[in-house]
Design an enzyme around this catalytic site. Structure first.
Site, PDB file in Angstrom:
ATOM      1  N   GLU A 166      64.804  36.899  20.602  1.00 16.48           N
ATOM      2  CA  GLU A 166      64.403  36.498  22.091  1.00 16.48           C
ATOM      3  C   GLU A 166      63.681  37.701  22.632  1.00 16.48           C
ATOM      4  O   GLU A 166      63.942  38.322  23.628  1.00 16.48           O
ATOM      5  CB  GLU A 166      65.508  36.374  23.202  1.00 16.48           C
ATOM      6  CG  GLU A 166      66.341  35.122  22.496  1.00 16.48           C
ATOM      7  CD  GLU A 166      67.322  34.915  23.788  1.00 16.48           C
ATOM      8  OE1 GLU A 166      67.479  35.463  24.772  1.00 16.48           O
ATOM      9  OE2 GLU A 166      68.022  33.758  23.449  1.00 16.48           O
ATOM     10  N   GLU A 364      71.125  30.023  18.291  1.00 17.90           N
ATOM     11  CA  GLU A 364      71.973  30.155  19.311  1.00 17.90           C
ATOM     12  C   GLU A 364      71.985  28.996  19.947  1.00 17.90           C
ATOM     13  O   GLU A 364      70.950  28.394  20.462  1.00 17.90           O
ATOM     14  CB  GLU A 364      71.705  31.320  20.194  1.00 17.90           C
ATOM     15  CG  GLU A 364      71.997  32.699  19.671  1.00 17.90           C
ATOM     16  CD  GLU A 364      71.657  33.899  20.660  1.00 17.90           C
ATOM     17  OE1 GLU A 364      71.861  33.374  21.980  1.00 17.90           O
ATOM     18  OE2 GLU A 364      71.288  34.862  20.402  1.00 17.90           O
TER      19      GLU A 364
END
Ligand code: BGP
Length: 460
Positions: A166, A364
């Site tokens: 991220e 995720e």
């Protein structure tokens, strides 16, 4: 069985060094920006719980990996801490860190669990931040050396590498919205951080390929599909711009090897472009990933702005849209995030149709719940039926995407054992395994048992 997944499907979970290892200032590890920020502003962290101890994986990794095997993991992602391996950010590796990571990887392999290793999970070594962090190209080069060191040391055991988790989050948190150190609000600096992060990514990919790495290298992105309130052209435009800022800013360079021209034009118009160097374009073009990790938690719903922008306020993406709260949306009230299962399918089909069906996996997805002890059953186990439902309902959409030709290779839950969530500390629990913060005891939740069954049967 109603939903059958391919035999090779990756079933597992994801974690990160700073959130799970603990021993943050032990074993020769140097502080990161998190240790520093907590030391100067502990009040910014839930119940003033900092990063020092987190979930004691450093100490109990063998037990944890045993539990992973018990709940059917065939793969697991964590990260290597830059500040643990290279305490000065560069130079000679810390021998204790090398043996810790070797042992951890050996343990995973011995249990039949494929290690997925990420190299940066928001944890900038303080020594590197002190010289400017991602704003400084020297740090970019130091990161590329760190990556190469990892490939050399651990490449024999690791065949699935990720340069960043991220990467947009440190940009947003640290340079736009004040939820990570160094708490700057300045778009041009944010753009520099974002740009240099992708240069660092491309340099790591280059190093991996030059060293003859025989595995795959990729990146993990949090993709948040942008949904317009309506089909009104102004709402559509708002969603399009939000998508450019929050998804395509990293997705395009990672998969297509270049930044979206429209985003570049927009930033040029507002004089927010970062500085580039000769050679960057070719580097980025060569840095395309082999494998993309997709983190998906929530959609982004937007509408056209109602009010004019205050031109004296700092430039931010929200100059171009307002957030939209869809009536009747399903919420996870603990985290304040909407639950929209179909979003996962929309991402996968977008990757299929617009990004060459790049090999990917769900790296995720998960549900953080506060006060989970109230779901403790009489048998002493957390009865997290809500988490089972959450995973199952997302997997149903993944299954549909697979049937329609998407190349999604696996599903990892966030997370394995409850871990430290940055400034939320231990407020919300995400794990398949409950962590008792007082005793350190681990106990598999109902969702962990359910997942073991799904993984063993290859579906549900
Ligand atoms: C992702 C991060 C993880 C993890 C997760 C849950 O953005 O990669 O590090 O923390 O989100 O979010 P949070 O911990 O903020 O609740």
């Amino acid at each position: 069985m109603q939903y059958r997944f391919p035999e090779s499907f990756w079933w597992g979970s994801a974690s990160s060094a700073p959130q799970a290892e603990g021993a943050s200032l032990q074993g020769g590890k140097a502080p990161t920006i998190w240790d520093h920020w907590f030391a100067i502003e502990p009040n910014r962290f839930h119940q003033q719980v900092g990063p020092a101890e987190t979930s004691t994986f450093y100490k109990y990794f063998r037990d944890d990996i045993g539990l992973m095997a018990e709940i059917g993991h065939n793969s697991f992602r964590t990260s290597i801490s830059w500040a643990r391996l290279l305490p000065a950010g560069q130079g000679e590796p810390n021998a204790e860190a090398v043996s810790f990571y070797q042992d951890m990887l050996d343990e995973l392999l011995a249990r039949g669990i494929t290690p997925f290793i990420n190299l940066f999970h928001f944890d900038m070594p303080l020594a590197m931040q002190e010289i400017g962090g991602w704003e400084n190209r020297e740090v970019v080069d130091a990161y590329a050396d760190f990556a190469a060191t990892c490939f050399r040391l651990f490449g024999g055991k690791v065949k699935h590498w990720f340069t960043f988790n991220e990467p947009i989050v440190p940009v947003e948190g640290g340079y736009l919205y004040d939820f990570h150190y160094p708490n700057v609000v300045d778009f041009r600096r944010a753009a520099t951080v974002a740009y240099n992060t992708m240069i660092a990514h491309a340099k790591a990919v280059q190093a991996y390929r030059q060293l003859g790495g025989d595995g795959q290298i990729g990146i993990i992105l949090n993709l948040t599909p942008s949904y317009p309130r309506s089909q009104n052209p102004a709402d559509l435009k708002a969603a399009h711009i939000a998508d450019l800022f929050f998804n395509r800013s990293f997705l395009d360079p990672a998969v297509r090897g270049e930044f979206p021209a429209e985003l570049v034009a927009l930033l040029r118009e507002y004089d927010q472009l970062p500085a580039c160097e000769p050679g960057d374009k070719a580097l980025l073009a060569a840095g395309k990933v082999d494998l993309l990790g997709v983190n998906y938690y929530q959609p982004r719903r937007v509408k056209a702005r109602l009010n004019a922008v205050n031109p004296a306020s700092p430039f931010i993406p929200e100059w171009f849209f307002d957030y939209y709260e869809m009536p009747g949306r399903k919420m996870n009230p603990h985290r304040g995030w909407e639950i929209y299962e179909k979003g996962i399918y929309d991402i996968l089909t977008d990757l299929r149709d617009n990004y060459g069906n790049v090999p990917c996996f769900i790296s995720e997805n998960g549900m953080g719940v506060e006060g989970e002890e109230k779901f403790l059953g009489t048998n002493g186990q957390i009865q997290d039926d809500y988490r089972i439902e959450f995973i199952r309902d997302h997997l149903i959409w993944v299954h549909k995407a697979l049937q329609e030709g998407c190349q999604c290779l696996g599903y990892h839950l966030w997370t394995f054992v409850d871990n430290w969530s940055w400034s939320n500390a231990y407020k919300n629990r995400y794990g398949f395994v409950r962590l008792d913060l007082g005793t350190g005891e681990r106990r598999i939740k109902k969702s962990g048992e359910w997942f073991a069954d799904v993984s063993r049967r290859g579906g549900f």
